[in-house]
Design a protein around this motif. Sequence first.
Motif, PDB file in Angstrom:
ATOM      1  N   HIS A  82      -7.460  12.310   5.378  1.00 39.26           N
ATOM      2  CA  HIS A  82      -6.508  11.732   4.365  1.00 39.26           C
ATOM      3  C   HIS A  82      -5.462  11.198   5.160  1.00 39.26           C
ATOM      4  O   HIS A  82      -4.486  11.558   5.787  1.00 39.26           O
ATOM      5  CB  HIS A  82      -5.896  13.011   3.750  1.00 39.26           C
ATOM      6  N   LEU A  83      -5.605   9.745   5.164  1.00 39.53           N
ATOM      7  CA  LEU A  83      -4.654   8.924   5.992  1.00 39.53           C
ATOM      8  C   LEU A  83      -3.360   8.654   5.139  1.00 39.53           C
ATOM      9  O   LEU A  83      -3.277   8.282   3.757  1.00 39.53           O
ATOM     10  CB  LEU A  83      -5.451   7.490   6.067  1.00 39.53           C
ATOM     11  N   ASN A  84      -2.453   8.691   5.777  1.00 43.50           N
ATOM     12  CA  ASN A  84      -1.091   8.536   5.015  1.00 43.50           C
ATOM     13  C   ASN A  84      -1.154   6.756   4.961  1.00 43.50           C
ATOM     14  O   ASN A  84      -0.606   6.157   5.953  1.00 43.50           O
ATOM     15  CB  ASN A  84       0.186   9.010   5.820  1.00 43.50           C
ATOM     16  N   LEU A  85      -1.078   6.366   4.004  1.00 40.35           N
ATOM     17  CA  LEU A  85      -1.057   4.701   3.822  1.00 40.35           C
ATOM     18  C   LEU A  85       0.300   4.125   4.153  1.00 40.35           C
ATOM     19  O   LEU A  85       0.323   2.784   4.578  1.00 40.35           O
ATOM     20  CB  LEU A  85      -1.397   4.410   2.388  1.00 40.35           C
ATOM     21  N   PHE A  86       1.241   4.872   4.011  1.00 36.61           N
ATOM     22  CA  PHE A  86       2.836   4.326   4.377  1.00 36.61           C
ATOM     23  C   PHE A  86       2.773   4.394   6.155  1.00 36.61           C
ATOM     24  O   PHE A  86       3.950   3.762   6.455  1.00 36.61           O
ATOM     25  CB  PHE A  86       3.755   5.017   3.749  1.00 36.61           C
ATOM     26  N   LYS A  87       1.906   5.148   6.779  1.00 35.29           N
ATOM     27  CA  LYS A  87       2.355   5.393   8.252  1.00 35.29           C
ATOM     28  C   LYS A  87       1.231   4.568   8.884  1.00 35.29           C
ATOM     29  O   LYS A  87       1.679   4.424  10.101  1.00 35.29           O
ATOM     30  CB  LYS A  87       2.113   7.047   8.431  1.00 35.29           C
ATOM     31  N   ILE A  88       0.129   4.208   8.492  1.00 37.65           N
ATOM     32  CA  ILE A  88      -0.820   3.615   9.296  1.00 37.65           C
ATOM     33  C   ILE A  88      -0.693   2.155   9.068  1.00 37.65           C
ATOM     34  O   ILE A  88      -0.079   1.679   7.876  1.00 37.65           O
ATOM     35  CB  ILE A  88      -2.280   3.767   8.905  1.00 37.65           C
TER      36      ILE A  88
END
Lengths: 117, 130
Positions: free
Chosen positions: B13-19
């Motif tokens: 689960h990628l954090n879209l706001f961090k990558i």
Amino acid sequence: MVKQNGRIVTGAHYGLKDWLVQRVTAVLMTAYIILFAVVVWISSPLDQAKWVAIFGHQWMRIASFLFLVSLMWHAWVGVRNVLMDYIKPVSVRLALQILVIVSLLVYLVWAVEILWS
Amino acid sequence: MEAKLLKKQRPKHLNLFKISQPLPAIVSIMHRISGVLLFFPGIPLLLYGLQMLLESADSFEALHTLIQNPLVKGLILMFVWFGLHHLCAGIRYLALDLHYGIALAHARASSKWVLAVSVTLTLAVGITLW
């Protein structure tokens, strides 16, 4: 037997049709936009009478109507994809999909009224 | 053992706001956002404008006065940009469907072109109209 596992009433109908519709309507709209830009470029309408004259041609009305039908159909496929991605409960998704369909149909009737009155 | 470890890590689960997103991803999400905004309020505004344009000399005058407002001008230009970005990104997808520009370098370059061409055309429309 076709497997029905995991298929839901508000799904994508799992076929090629919508994918193709999205592309065909996109190409039709692009063609109309180019046609419209050329017509406006040539006649350079500055007053209302000239605009009315442009849309007075039957072929222009039909082309504009085809553009708007393509627009509504394209919008339906696109917005439905967005709803399928973000709205998970089937009841809410179905309600929103109905709302989208009804509004697009209302827009089409409105468009006919504008073009042919 | 190694395969088991890999299996445990999925799904990610990628954090879209961090990558940090690659450019094609940014062009893609802009295609989606512009599409939604073109649906609403784009379509009703387009039809409303068309109606004012064609209905009568009075409504045409009202439209003419309305688009003199700098705020309305900016709003129209913003929707022109939404439309042009959606169009240019869409043409890119059609090319990708036909297997043109699939290689990563080409895909990155074409997404740059989409941003540049749509902004340039929007500016051109703005200059032509005003």
